[in-house]
Scaffold this motif. Structure first.
Motif, short mmCIF file in Angstrom:
data_model
loop_
_atom_site.label_atom_id
_atom_site.label_comp_id
_atom_site.label_asym_id
_atom_site.label_seq_id
_atom_site.Cartn_x
_atom_site.Cartn_y
_atom_site.Cartn_z
N TYR A 148 1.99 -2.15 -5.48
CA TYR A 148 0.82 -1.31 -5.72
C TYR A 148 0.50 -0.45 -4.51
O TYR A 148 -0.10 0.61 -4.63
CB TYR A 148 -0.37 -2.17 -6.14
N GLY A 149 0.94 -0.90 -3.34
CA GLY A 149 0.83 -0.07 -2.16
C GLY A 149 1.63 1.22 -2.32
O GLY A 149 1.21 2.29 -1.86
N HIS A 150 2.78 1.13 -2.98
CA HIS A 150 3.57 2.33 -3.24
C HIS A 150 2.85 3.27 -4.21
O HIS A 150 2.97 4.49 -4.11
CB HIS A 150 4.95 1.96 -3.79
N THR B 137 1.89 10.55 -0.07
CA THR B 137 2.74 10.10 1.03
C THR B 137 4.20 10.04 0.60
O THR B 137 5.10 10.41 1.38
CB THR B 137 2.29 8.71 1.52
N ASN B 138 4.45 9.55 -0.61
CA ASN B 138 5.83 9.46 -1.11
C ASN B 138 6.54 10.80 -1.03
O ASN B 138 7.71 10.89 -0.67
CB ASN B 138 5.84 8.97 -2.56
N ALA B 139 5.80 11.85 -1.40
CA ALA B 139 6.40 13.18 -1.48
C ALA B 139 6.82 13.72 -0.12
O ALA B 139 7.64 14.64 -0.04
CB ALA B 139 5.42 14.14 -2.15
N LYS B 140 6.30 13.15 0.95
CA LYS B 140 6.62 13.62 2.29
C LYS B 140 7.92 13.02 2.83
O LYS B 140 8.41 13.45 3.88
CB LYS B 140 5.48 13.28 3.25
N VAL B 141 8.45 12.02 2.12
CA VAL B 141 9.66 11.32 2.58
C VAL B 141 10.88 11.84 1.85
O VAL B 141 10.92 11.83 0.61
CB VAL B 141 9.53 9.80 2.37
N GLN B 142 11.85 12.31 2.59
CA GLN B 142 13.08 12.82 2.00
C GLN B 142 13.88 11.67 1.41
O GLN B 142 14.13 10.67 2.08
CB GLN B 142 13.92 13.56 3.04
N GLN B 143 14.30 11.81 0.16
CA GLN B 143 15.07 10.78 -0.49
C GLN B 143 16.39 10.54 0.23
O GLN B 143 17.05 11.47 0.66
CB GLN B 143 15.33 11.15 -1.95
N GLY B 144 16.73 9.27 0.38
CA GLY B 144 18.01 8.93 0.99
C GLY B 144 17.96 8.76 2.50
O GLY B 144 18.97 8.46 3.11
N LYS C 27 13.80 4.49 12.28
CA LYS C 27 12.53 5.23 12.31
C LYS C 27 12.46 6.25 11.17
O LYS C 27 11.71 7.22 11.23
CB LYS C 27 12.35 5.93 13.66
N SER C 28 13.22 5.99 10.12
CA SER C 28 13.28 6.93 8.99
C SER C 28 11.99 6.89 8.18
O SER C 28 11.20 5.95 8.27
CB SER C 28 14.46 6.57 8.09
N GLY C 29 11.82 7.92 7.36
CA GLY C 29 10.67 7.95 6.47
C GLY C 29 10.68 6.80 5.49
O GLY C 29 9.62 6.28 5.13
N SER C 30 11.86 6.37 5.07
CA SER C 30 11.95 5.24 4.13
C SER C 30 11.39 3.98 4.75
O SER C 30 10.63 3.23 4.12
CB SER C 30 13.41 5.01 3.72
N VAL C 31 11.76 3.71 6.00
CA VAL C 31 11.25 2.54 6.71
C VAL C 31 9.74 2.62 6.87
O VAL C 31 9.01 1.65 6.64
CB VAL C 31 11.95 2.37 8.07
N ARG C 32 9.25 3.78 7.26
CA ARG C 32 7.81 3.95 7.47
C ARG C 32 7.04 3.75 6.16
O ARG C 32 5.94 3.18 6.15
CB ARG C 32 7.52 5.34 8.05
N LEU C 33 7.63 4.20 5.06
CA LEU C 33 7.00 4.04 3.75
C LEU C 33 6.88 2.56 3.40
O LEU C 33 5.82 2.09 2.94
CB LEU C 33 7.83 4.76 2.69
N GLU C 34 7.95 1.80 3.63
CA GLU C 34 7.94 0.38 3.29
C GLU C 34 6.99 -0.41 4.18
O GLU C 34 6.28 -1.31 3.72
CB GLU C 34 9.36 -0.19 3.39
#
Length: 308
Positions: free
Chosen positions: A183-185, A193-200, A205-212
């Motif tokens: 639910y945090g996602h 916030t999701n939209a700011k992270v480039q897929q893949g 220090k990637s956006g994926s890690v920061r999102l999680e």
């Protein structure tokens, strides 16, 4: 963790599609796997991370982009069985209903402080395989949030997998942590916030890690308030979260860090370039940050170099 026996449960946040099928439109699964296992847990557990894991993860995510069909779900049995907190104290299904109610009621009051209204969503329970707006996934994919249809997808048997596959202690509070992360996602989706992270994106220090890590922090913020979040009648849904509950959540966080999974479930080699969810230390740190502060504003993993 203990639920309030007299609290009233609302099963409208669940679609019980176990033994059935749900289908949707195209998209890409974001975040996930409850504790960060995401839709790539199948890769982590069965393909096992190797030197080319970054591309393999992207391949797995890409395969989730196809689906279609009609939606079916039957909530009659859940509605009959899960009426009060007393039911949640004796039945796993009802405990999960109570968790969903608590987490959503928390964000309904908290998200406006961040400048957005909360939009309630549904958690779909399934077994075997499910088709979603983010494509088709199996039980081995682990829990995940799909922004395409704004649903959380969960095979309840995943809670057993945490213990048997990852060696986690497990428990009711850990089960709630899984959902609070997902639910945090959804909160990240609402905030953009999701939209700011480039897929893949991968790497320490990637956006994926920061999102999680932020989703872990949001889960901790909910946990701080768990015993005060009310049902629709004003009664608290959860009346006790113990130190043991928190320790079990931290134990789980340590076992689903990228480094732990690569070392213990992979080939024994840690490849930081393939990180997508953060290390064990980082995951524990950010859940703890949210829990100790009780403030989602403390969960800004995107404007710091100190991820842990």
């Amino acid at each position: 963790m203990k639920y309030n026996d007299s609290a009233q449960l609302d099963t409208s946040g669940v679609q019980d599609a176990r033994g059935g099928r749900l289908s949707g439109r195209g998209g890409l699964a974001v975040g996930g796997g409850g504790l960060g296992v995401l839709s790539v847990v199948a890769y982590l557990l069965f393909s096992l991370i190797g030197g080319d894991s970054g591309n393999a993860v992207n391949d797995v995510l890409g395969q989730l982009g196809q689906g279609g069909g009609a939606q079916t779900a039957d909530n009659n049995e859940v509605a009959k069985e899960c009426k009060t907190g007393a039911d949640a104290n004796t039945k796993l299904d009802c405990a999960v209903v109570a968790d969903i109610d608590s987490i959503q009621n928390y964000w309904d009051k908290e998200l406006p402080k961040l400048g957005k209204s909360y939009e309630p969503i549904t958690t779909v329970w399934f077994t075997g395989q499910v088709s979603t707006a983010c494509g088709t996934a199996s039980s081995g994919s682990g829990p995940f949030y799909c922004p395409g249809d704004q649903h959380v997808y969960l095979d309840l048997r995943f809670y057993d997998d945490l213990k048997t596959q990852f060696g986690a202690q497990g428990g009711l509070f850990v089960d709630a942590y899984v959902l609070a992360h997902e639910y945090g996602h959804h909160v990240q989706d609402l905030l953009g916030t999701n939209a700011k992270v480039q897929q893949g994106q991968t790497g320490p220090k990637s956006g994926s890690v920061r999102l999680e890590l932020q989703a872990d922090c949001y889960a901790g913020a909910w946990a701080n308030h768990a015993t005060t979040v009310p049902d629709d009648t004003g009664k608290p849904l959860i009346i006790d979260v113990t130190a043991d509950d928190i320790n079990r959540a931290l134990d789980t966080a340590a076992r689903i860090g990228d480094d732990y999974i690569q070392k213990n479930l992979g080939n024994g080699t840690i490849n930081q370039n393939a990180f997508t969810h953060g290390t064990s230390v980082q995951r524990k740190k950010w859940f703890t940050t949210g829990y100790r502060s009780g403030d989602p504003k403390a969960c800004d993993t995107f404007n710091t170099d100190s991820l842990g």
